[in-house]
Design a protein around this motif. Structure first.
Motif, PDB file in Angstrom:
ATOM      1  N   GLY A 119       0.969  -1.183  -0.026  1.00  0.00           N
ATOM      2  CA  GLY A 119      -0.019   0.071  -0.128  1.00  0.00           C
ATOM      3  C   GLY A 119       0.781   1.345  -0.140  1.00  0.00           C
ATOM      4  N   ILE A 120       2.015   1.256  -0.627  1.00  0.00           N
ATOM      5  CA  ILE A 120       3.066   2.282  -0.400  1.00  0.00           C
ATOM      6  C   ILE A 120       3.355   2.909  -1.630  1.00  0.00           C
ATOM      7  CG2 ILE A 120       3.966   1.971   2.034  1.00  0.00           C
ATOM      8  CD1 ILE A 120       6.398   0.664   0.326  1.00  0.00           C
ATOM      9  N   ALA A 121       2.793   2.228  -2.789  1.00  0.00           N
ATOM     10  CA  ALA A 121       3.304   2.725  -4.353  1.00  0.00           C
ATOM     11  C   ALA A 121       2.653   4.228  -4.486  1.00  0.00           C
ATOM     12  CB  ALA A 121       2.785   1.751  -5.384  1.00  0.00           C
TER      13      ALA A 121
ATOM     14  N   SER B 236       4.939  10.187  -0.922  1.00  0.00           N
ATOM     15  CA  SER B 236       5.030   8.991  -0.846  1.00  0.00           C
ATOM     16  C   SER B 236       6.441   8.153  -0.491  1.00  0.00           C
ATOM     17  CB  SER B 236       4.432   7.945  -1.829  1.00  0.00           C
ATOM     18  OG  SER B 236       4.890   8.554  -3.203  1.00  0.00           O
ATOM     19  N   ARG B 237       6.764   7.064   0.031  1.00  0.00           N
ATOM     20  CA  ARG B 237       7.931   6.359   0.321  1.00  0.00           C
ATOM     21  C   ARG B 237       9.082   6.826  -0.756  1.00  0.00           C
ATOM     22  NH1 ARG B 237       7.587   2.188   4.291  1.00  0.00           N
ATOM     23  NH2 ARG B 237       5.635   3.014   5.353  1.00  0.00           N
ATOM     24  N   ASP B 238       8.601   6.724  -2.017  1.00  0.00           N
ATOM     25  CA  ASP B 238       9.646   6.856  -2.913  1.00  0.00           C
ATOM     26  C   ASP B 238      10.385   8.288  -2.971  1.00  0.00           C
ATOM     27  OD1 ASP B 238       7.160   7.185  -3.661  1.00  0.00           O
ATOM     28  OD2 ASP B 238       7.690   7.438  -5.928  1.00  0.00           O
ATOM     29  N   LEU B 239       9.705   9.221  -2.442  1.00  0.00           N
ATOM     30  CA  LEU B 239       9.952  10.564  -2.263  1.00  0.00           C
ATOM     31  C   LEU B 239      10.230  10.886  -0.713  1.00  0.00           C
ATOM     32  CD1 LEU B 239       7.208  11.980  -4.840  1.00  0.00           C
ATOM     33  CD2 LEU B 239       9.729  11.819  -5.286  1.00  0.00           C
ATOM     34  N   SER B 240      10.510  10.002   0.149  1.00  0.00           N
ATOM     35  CA  SER B 240      11.030  10.021   1.492  1.00  0.00           C
ATOM     36  C   SER B 240       9.991  10.465   2.420  1.00  0.00           C
ATOM     37  CB  SER B 240      12.183  11.190   1.747  1.00  0.00           C
ATOM     38  OG  SER B 240      13.424  10.445   0.587  1.00  0.00           O
ATOM     39  N   GLY B 241       8.580  10.329   2.037  1.00  0.00           N
ATOM     40  CA  GLY B 241       7.490  10.564   2.867  1.00  0.00           C
ATOM     41  C   GLY B 241       6.969   9.288   3.467  1.00  0.00           C
ATOM     42  N   ASN B 242       5.859   9.487   4.286  1.00  0.00           N
ATOM     43  CA  ASN B 242       5.399   8.208   4.936  1.00  0.00           C
ATOM     44  C   ASN B 242       3.789   8.023   4.498  1.00  0.00           C
ATOM     45  OD1 ASN B 242       7.317   7.803   6.650  1.00  0.00           O
ATOM     46  ND2 ASN B 242       6.813   9.468   7.967  1.00  0.00           N
TER      47      ASN B 242
ATOM     48  N   THR C 225      -0.463   4.655  -0.399  1.00  0.00           N
ATOM     49  CA  THR C 225      -1.208   4.960  -1.907  1.00  0.00           C
ATOM     50  C   THR C 225      -2.619   5.693  -1.480  1.00  0.00           C
ATOM     51  OG1 THR C 225       0.016   3.012  -2.490  1.00  0.00           O
ATOM     52  CG2 THR C 225      -1.700   3.873  -3.891  1.00  0.00           C
ATOM     53  N   THR C 226      -3.268   4.966  -0.576  1.00  0.00           N
ATOM     54  CA  THR C 226      -4.590   5.756  -0.316  1.00  0.00           C
ATOM     55  C   THR C 226      -4.746   7.350   0.190  1.00  0.00           C
ATOM     56  OG1 THR C 226      -4.854   4.578   1.736  1.00  0.00           O
ATOM     57  CG2 THR C 226      -5.839   3.434  -0.298  1.00  0.00           C
ATOM     58  N   GLN C 227      -3.823   7.395   1.099  1.00  0.00           N
ATOM     59  CA  GLN C 227      -3.424   8.857   1.366  1.00  0.00           C
ATOM     60  C   GLN C 227      -3.102   9.917   0.297  1.00  0.00           C
ATOM     61  OE1 GLN C 227      -0.682   8.019   4.653  1.00  0.00           O
ATOM     62  NE2 GLN C 227      -2.376   8.234   6.087  1.00  0.00           N
ATOM     63  N   LEU C 228      -2.381   9.462  -0.558  1.00  0.00           N
ATOM     64  CA  LEU C 228      -1.832  10.264  -1.871  1.00  0.00           C
ATOM     65  C   LEU C 228      -3.134  10.336  -2.675  1.00  0.00           C
ATOM     66  CD1 LEU C 228       0.633  11.626  -3.054  1.00  0.00           C
ATOM     67  CD2 LEU C 228       1.147  10.076  -1.037  1.00  0.00           C
ATOM     68  N   ARG C 229      -4.073   9.287  -2.962  1.00  0.00           N
ATOM     69  CA  ARG C 229      -5.285   9.524  -3.465  1.00  0.00           C
ATOM     70  C   ARG C 229      -6.049  10.418  -3.099  1.00  0.00           C
ATOM     71  NH1 ARG C 229      -8.927   4.526  -2.208  1.00  0.00           N
ATOM     72  NH2 ARG C 229      -9.216   5.891  -0.420  1.00  0.00           N
TER      73      ARG C 229
END
Ligand code: NAD
Ligand code: IPM
Ligand code: MN
Length: 363
Positions: free
Chosen positions: A285-287, A327-333, A336-340
């Protein structure tokens, strides 16, 4: 307007990022008064598991009838045995060929807030705005293959007609941008590239307002890192385009950010983020779903001709990239659903009256 969208979530992170893109499209429909109908079908590894085929006939039929097709990603270690008779990727290639989507548009922009994630120095990233036009249904991907115990071949073939149609697309796109096309080949070695170069050169005469330059692919790989802001439209063959665009994604800060639109002569387009099934992070769930969401924006623009809606989604993504979450790839936490959800809530911040009333519906 009413549109039928087929979704092909696929494997690995494919379903996770597809869920986010569909949620954003639904949010757009709600706000702008459109009706989007979604229908999900199997492709890739999950289709092999269910039916033995990477592109079941029912999936292809549905795609042919749709207004647009959205794909997450296919493939993964479960189906990567080199001796396997059938592979998930064959399903994607067969779909591209069957839909006739010969031009794969992969735009690259670098958001200023992400400059520190790029391996390049910040000053090199200013004004980077490149549109890659990758030929998608020819070349080594689709040539005859042979294999014996101790040798293998992949035929790389291009016809003049295949080169002409993608070149026209690139020049037409360049007319609406900065009128500059860079054609990338390996004409110092490959016969297919010599045909490519002479064909592109001939077509360029139809577009006297657009500047053409040729670049060999090896030096292009270097120039993309040293002078990325020099380029406007970059047109190239299938395999070179695949490789150069993953390199380009690194400039943007993450492979998870780049979208794509695959277009043919008709309106049915295939939309997918350029990344793969990311087996190392699948199921967590981190993509990063932003490449998928930006692909949904391209779907709105190119297949549904909803330019205001497309621009609004892109503005919402830009706002999230400015303010977070990341998201994680950009050093965040953020998940995927939070980004959405962040993109959906940003839609309301960036929405214009034209977007909210559905300009065409209101007259
Ligand atoms: P990949 O793109 O799946 O992953 C490369 C790296 O980028 C991994 O570290 C991954 O975690 C990261 N990454 C990719 N997407 C991300 C996202 N949205 N958010 C955060 N990080 C992300 O490439 P790979 O590992 O070389 O290939 C894995 C499988 O995917 C293979 O089977 C390949 O054939 C397939 N593939 C499919 C497509 C497609 O369906 N269009 C595209 C590329 C690769
Ligand atoms: C892509 C992928 C595909 C390609 C694979 C999965 C067949 O890497 O869409 O970029 O090489 O075209
Ligand atoms: Mn690729």
């Amino acid at each position: 307007m009413k549109a039928r969208i087929v979704t092909l979530p696929g494997d690995g992170v494919g379903p996770e990022v597809t869920d986010a893109a569909v949620a954003v499209l639904k949010a757009v429909a709600e706000r702008s008064g459109h009706t989007f109908e979604f229908e999900s079908h199997a492709i890739g590894g999950c289709a092999i598991d269910a039916t033995g085929q990477p592109l079941p006939a029912s999936t292809l039929e549905a795609c042919k009838k749709a207004d647009a097709v959205f794909l997450g990603a296919v493939g993964g270690p479960k189906w990567s045995d080199p001796h396997a008779k059938v592979r998930p990727e064959q399903g994607l290639l067969a779909l591209r060929a069957a839909l006739g989507v010969f031009a794969n548009l992969r735009p690259l922009q670098v958001h200023p807030a992400l400059a520190s994630f790029s391996p390049l120095k910040n000053e090199k990233l200013k004004n980077v705005d490149v549109l890659f036009v990758r030929e998608l249904t020819g070349g080594a991907y689709f040539g005859a293959k042979t294999r014996t115990e101790d040798a293998a071949t992949d035929e790389c073939k291009y016809t003049v007609a295949e080169i002409e149609r993608v070149t026209h697309r690139a020049f037409e796109l360049a007319r609406d941008r900065r009128q500059h096309v860079t054609s990338v080949d390996k004409a110092n070695v490959l016969e297919t590239s010599r045909l490519w170069r002479s064909t592109v050169q001939r077509i360029a005469a139809d577009y006297p307002d657009v500047k053409l330059e040729h670049q060999l692919v090896d030096s292009m790989a270097m120039l993309l890192l040293t002078q990325p802001s020099r380029y406007d439209v970059v047109v190239t063959e299938n395999l070179f385009g695949d490789i150069l665009t993953d390199e380009a994604a690194a400039l943007a800060g993450s492979l998870g950010l780049l979208p794509s639109a695959s277009l043919g002569a008709g309106k049915v387009g295939l939309y997918e983020p350029i990344h793969g099934s990311a087996p190392d992070i699948a199921g967590k769930g981190i993509a990063n779903p932003l490449g998928a969401i930006l692909s949904a924006a391209l779907l709105l623009r190119h297949s549904l001709e909803l330019e205001i809606e497309a621009t609004t989604v892109e503005a919402a993504v830009a706002q999230v990239l400015s303010n977070g979450p990341y998201s994680r790839d950009l050093s965040g936490n953020a998940t995927t659903t939070q980004l959405r959800d962040a993109v959906i809530s940003a839609l309301d911040d960036v929405a214009t009256p034209a977007f909210l009333c559905g300009l065409r519906a209101c007259g």
